[in-house]
Scaffold this active site. Structure first.
Site, PDB file in Angstrom:
ATOM      1  CG  ASP A 196      -1.883   1.163   1.240  1.00 38.20           C
ATOM      2  OD1 ASP A 196      -1.850   1.979   0.286  1.00 38.20           O
ATOM      3  OD2 ASP A 196      -2.668   1.269   2.197  1.00 38.20           O
ATOM      4  CE1 TYR A 244      -4.995  10.868 -12.988  1.00 37.24           C
ATOM      5  CE2 TYR A 244      -4.887  12.226 -14.965  1.00 37.24           C
ATOM      6  CZ  TYR A 244      -4.496  11.104 -14.259  1.00 37.24           C
ATOM      7  OH  TYR A 244      -3.613  10.224 -14.814  1.00 37.24           O
ATOM      8  CB  ALA A 292      -1.870   6.638 -11.004  1.00 35.59           C
ATOM      9  CD1 TRP A 314      -4.936  11.248 -24.700  1.00 28.96           C
ATOM     10  CD2 TRP A 314      -5.573  10.942 -26.811  1.00 28.96           C
ATOM     11  NE1 TRP A 314      -5.631  12.364 -25.083  1.00 28.96           N
ATOM     12  CE2 TRP A 314      -6.040  12.213 -26.378  1.00 28.96           C
ATOM     13  CE3 TRP A 314      -5.844  10.554 -28.124  1.00 28.96           C
ATOM     14  CZ2 TRP A 314      -6.768  13.073 -27.198  1.00 28.96           C
ATOM     15  CZ3 TRP A 314      -6.571  11.407 -28.948  1.00 28.96           C
ATOM     16  CH2 TRP A 314      -7.029  12.642 -28.477  1.00 28.96           C
ATOM     17  CB  THR A 344      -1.161  12.454 -16.810  1.00 28.53           C
ATOM     18  OG1 THR A 344      -2.233  12.754 -17.711  1.00 28.53           O
ATOM     19  CG2 THR A 344      -1.224  13.447 -15.659  1.00 28.53           C
ATOM     20  CG  ASP A 345      -2.423  14.101 -21.462  1.00 27.91           C
ATOM     21  OD1 ASP A 345      -2.434  13.023 -20.835  1.00 27.91           O
ATOM     22  OD2 ASP A 345      -3.438  14.558 -22.014  1.00 27.91           O
TER      23      ASP A 345
END
Length: 297
Positions: A36, A125, A60, A148, A101-102
């Site tokens: 965890d 997010y 994530a 994506w 991430t983008d």
């Protein structure tokens, strides 16, 4: 090297595990039940005992819309846990490669975002993922932004399009968001090669070359299915309001390292592998029609 992969059971981690296995080196992939990441002491103790040389963090909170009303919980997974993992890696002498991430960008720009472009997430997010980036970078580790993603494991846009192609005569798909569809197997290879390289720590962009829209991606999927791409109809984002705002431009530039191959080339290469894997999974599902276009995963 000894490898540790977090987020096991997820779409990306499964391919990272396959890729690291090719190195012939010890590798361990753990999901939340085994480790965890939200438990600071558990993270420190495990990494200290296992002493990996490289940690690839695929774990994530990815439920973008849910993060709007659960930002504090998402921040623990996407932000605080990365800080604790980075600290543990420092103590163990391990290299951390953290996947981001983008969505750390606002999407308002008209050109591809380089690695050093100013960030400005427009949803919860993105804010929580940016916190994770900062934690990894503050400790001198690696951040790889991708976008994506599609693959054989877990829910993703490609699987959804294949299913809906067998259920609906037409599909309305957003055509005013631009990005780079990226095969998880290609990203896994990118992550492993980066971890093995002599490149300095920092931010790298791990997306396919080229760009398209969700509608363009869907049309290519229909073409590969042998279905009429004209069944995919372009619509604006406003036609599908969501709790979390999406960036209009998710295209990432590759100025620090080589890009992954063009998204269309990758999709065509992935197609027989993905449809074979999905067909096998659907055949094991009671009531499945057994073909990609008609199956219901």
């Amino acid at each position: 090297m000894r490898w540790l992969i977090t987020g096991a059971g997820g779409m990306l981690a499964a391919d990272v595990l396959d890729r690291t296995a090719l190195t012939g080196e010890p590798v361990l992939a753990l999901g939340r039940t085994e480790l965890d990441l939200c438990d600071k002491r558990a993270v420190r103790d495990f990494v200290s005992a296992y002493r990996p040389r490289v940690v690839i963090n695929c774990a994530a909170w990815t439920r973008v819309d849910d993060a709007e009303t659960h930002e504090a919980e998402a921040l623990v997974v996407n932000g605080h846990a990365v800080h604790w993992l980075a600290e543990a890696c420092d103590l163990a002498g391990a290299r951390l490669v953290h996947v981001s991430t983008d969505y750390v960008f606002d999407g308002a720009g008209g050109v591809a975002y380089p690695e050093d472009a100013p960030t400005g997430p427009v949803n919860a997010y993105g804010r929580t993922k940016l916190a994770g980036e900062r934690a990894a970078l503050e400790h001198g580790h690696y951040v790889v932004r991708s976008a994506w993603l599609y693959g054989a494991h877990g829910a993703n846009f490609l699987r959804t399009m294949i299913r809906l192609a067998g259920e609906r005569p037409t599909l309305d798909v957003v055509d005013d968001q631009r990005g780079q569809p990226t095969w998880t197997a290609d990203l896994a290879d990118f992550l492993v090669r980066l971890a093995q390289s002599d490149l300095p720590p920092g931010v790298y962009h791990g997306t396919s070359a080229g760009e398209t829209t969700w509608c363009g991606f869907a049309k290519e999927i229909f073409t590969l299915l042998g279905a009429d791409p004209g069944r995919v109809r372009p619509v604006p984002t406003s036609a599908y309001p969501r709790p979390a705002r999406r960036p209009a431009n998710s295209v990432l530039a590759h100025t620090r390292w080589e890009p992954i191959r063009h998204w269309r080339t990758a999709l065509h290469a992935a197609w027989p592998i993905l449809t074979g894997a999905l067909s096998a999974a659907w055949r094991r599902t009671p009531g499945s029609a057994g073909s990609p276009a008609a199956a219901r995963p």
